[in-house]
Design a protein around this motif. Structure first.
Motif, short mmCIF file in Angstrom:
data_model
loop_
_atom_site.label_atom_id
_atom_site.label_comp_id
_atom_site.label_asym_id
_atom_site.label_seq_id
_atom_site.Cartn_x
_atom_site.Cartn_y
_atom_site.Cartn_z
N LEU A 130 0.81 -1.22 0.00
CA LEU A 130 0.00 0.00 0.00
C LEU A 130 0.84 1.27 0.00
CD1 LEU A 130 -2.78 -1.09 2.53
CD2 LEU A 130 -2.95 -1.00 0.04
N SER A 131 2.08 1.17 0.46
CA SER A 131 2.94 2.36 0.55
C SER A 131 3.62 2.70 -0.78
CB SER A 131 4.03 2.14 1.61
OG SER A 131 4.90 1.09 1.23
N ILE A 132 3.49 1.85 -1.78
CA ILE A 132 4.25 2.04 -3.03
C ILE A 132 3.63 3.07 -3.97
CG2 ILE A 132 5.08 0.88 -5.12
CD1 ILE A 132 5.44 -1.66 -3.41
N PRO A 133 2.37 2.93 -4.40
CA PRO A 133 1.84 3.87 -5.41
C PRO A 133 1.69 5.29 -4.86
CG PRO A 133 0.11 2.38 -4.66
CD PRO A 133 1.38 1.88 -4.05
N LYS A 134 2.05 6.26 -5.68
CA LYS A 134 2.04 7.68 -5.28
C LYS A 134 0.66 8.11 -4.80
CE LYS A 134 2.85 12.27 -7.28
NZ LYS A 134 3.28 13.01 -8.51
N TYR A 135 -0.38 7.68 -5.50
CA TYR A 135 -1.75 8.10 -5.16
C TYR A 135 -2.51 7.00 -4.42
CZ TYR A 135 -1.04 12.09 -8.28
OH TYR A 135 -0.57 13.25 -8.86
N GLY A 136 -1.80 6.03 -3.92
CA GLY A 136 -2.43 4.98 -3.15
C GLY A 136 -3.09 3.91 -4.01
N THR A 137 -3.91 3.09 -3.37
CA THR A 137 -4.64 2.00 -4.03
C THR A 137 -6.13 2.23 -3.85
OG1 THR A 137 -2.86 0.40 -3.69
CG2 THR A 137 -5.06 -0.48 -4.06
N LEU A 138 -6.85 2.33 -4.96
CA LEU A 138 -8.30 2.51 -4.92
C LEU A 138 -8.99 1.18 -5.20
CD1 LEU A 138 -8.84 5.94 -6.74
CD2 LEU A 138 -8.51 5.48 -4.30
N ASN A 139 -10.01 0.90 -4.42
CA ASN A 139 -10.72 -0.38 -4.54
C ASN A 139 -12.17 -0.13 -4.96
OD1 ASN A 139 -11.39 -3.14 -4.24
ND2 ASN A 139 -12.10 -2.79 -2.15
N ILE A 140 -12.64 -0.95 -5.92
CA ILE A 140 -14.05 -0.95 -6.29
C ILE A 140 -14.74 -1.99 -5.42
CG2 ILE A 140 -15.72 -1.37 -8.13
CD1 ILE A 140 -13.51 -0.69 -10.14
N HIS A 141 -15.64 -1.54 -4.55
CA HIS A 141 -16.30 -2.45 -3.60
C HIS A 141 -17.81 -2.39 -3.82
CE1 HIS A 141 -16.71 -4.82 0.09
NE2 HIS A 141 -17.75 -4.05 0.37
N PRO A 142 -18.47 -3.55 -4.07
CA PRO A 142 -19.89 -3.54 -4.43
C PRO A 142 -20.85 -3.49 -3.24
CG PRO A 142 -19.03 -5.77 -4.59
CD PRO A 142 -17.87 -4.89 -4.21
N SER A 143 -20.76 -2.40 -2.49
CA SER A 143 -21.75 -2.11 -1.45
C SER A 143 -21.66 -0.64 -1.11
CB SER A 143 -21.51 -2.95 -0.18
OG SER A 143 -20.52 -2.34 0.65
#
Length: 324
Positions: A107-120
């Motif tokens: 999680l610390s690697i990408p500059k803009y973080g990690t975005l998750n698509i969550h179906p709720s």
């Protein structure tokens, strides 16, 4: 002299595995003018027990068809995988039904973080089976959330949400398709604003969080002492996997009948609890609340799925009843 045009697109790593994640990836690939997907990560190919052949996931296959490199680490904790990601230096990671826990090192690697698509509609239904649990509970509204991934499951701040009204017929596989497609479109729409100000995110109300625990196969066994609507919702929720079934007696032999499609009867029948009745288009069962569940489509072991009318013709003249 030839001038090379610089590529100002954000470098994106996409992580996903099943068909619904491939639907999301396909939509993102249609917006290559905004995003440059430089790597796809998926779970390892499934190995056949019969001949040892390997079948790549739907996301893996889609990436290869577009010439995108694919990594399939056993876990996202794999140090070689983490090192490869650090070398790549992605601007953003996007996850959609990836199926592996993401450690802090990732999680610390990408500059803009990690975005998750969550179906709720988070904080509702955090966990592995949000769509199935919301259908099982008979919810009339659901939706999709985009969130920034953190170490705690589905607990990160929200980037965007979109609601979706439910009818009482839609099944889990269809709803998953709808929500992941909506989520991918919502992501494309939200990213320009997010890149301009990644801090403009909203913390979830953790006091309202509910869980969506992983489904166990035995949950698909229908108990007709329950209310008819509860059973109908189970059939919708567990369609695809693990499916729903119940035990019947056919000429004295006990068979597990797979229940594929149902509805709560709009008609009134004078049946006792646990009694069954064939009508023209349904196998009717009187449930624990004295309401009738109409089984519209079913499947015997080793046979193909059939309508209730065809099933009735197949068992005509045989003793067929609910196994109590």
């Amino acid at each position: 002299m030839v001038f090379l045009q610089s590529d100002n697109r954000k470098k994106v790593v996409f992580l996903g595995t099943p068909h619904v994640a491939a639907l999301a990836l396909k939509i993102l690939l249609e917006h290559e003018s905004q995003l440059k997907i430089v790597l796809v990560v998926s779970q390892p190919p499934a190995r056949s027990t019969r001949n040892g052949s390997e079948t790549p996931s739907p996301v893996h296959e889609l990436a290869l068809s577009h010439g995108i490199p694919v990594l399939t680490p056993q876990t996202a904790k794999d140090q070689e995988f983490i090192n490869d990601l650090k070398i790549l230096q992605p601007d953003l990671c996007i996850t959609a039904a990836y199926g592996n826990y993401l450690p802090k090192d990732f999680l610390s690697i990408p500059k803009y973080g990690t975005l998750n698509i969550h179906p709720s509609l988070l904080p509702l239904y955090r966990g592995a089976a949000p769509v199935q649990r919301c259908l099982e509970n008979g919810d009339s509204i659901t939706g999709v959330s985009l969130l920034l991934s953190v170490a705690a499951m589905d607990a990160g701040p929200l980037v965007a949400q979109e609601k979706f009204d439910l009818n009482h017929e839609i099944k889990a596989p269809d709803l998953l398709n709808v929500l992941f497609e909506k989520g991918a479109h919502l992501l494309v729409k939200s990213l320009p604003k997010y890149f301009l100000n990644p801090q403009q995110i909203v913390e979830q109300d953790h006091s309202k969080a509910t869980k969506a625990d992983k489904i166990k196969p035995e949950e698909g066994i229908l108990n007709f002492s329950l209310p008819a609507l509860a059973l109908h919702n189970k059939v919708r929720a567990f369609a695809g996997w693990p499916g729903t079934k119940s035990s019947f007696s056919l000429n004295g032999d006990i068979v597990d009948l797979k229940i594929i499609a149902t509805q709560v009867s709009p008609n009134s029948f004078h049946l006792e609890k646990g009694e069954i009745l064939f009508t023209q288009n349904a196998l009717c069962v009187c449930c624990g609340d004295n309401e009738i569940l109409e089984i519209l489509e079913m499947q015997l072991p080793g046979k193909k799925a059939v309508s209730a009318k065809d099933f009735q013709n197949g068992v005509k003249g045989k003793c067929f009843k609910l196994n109590k």
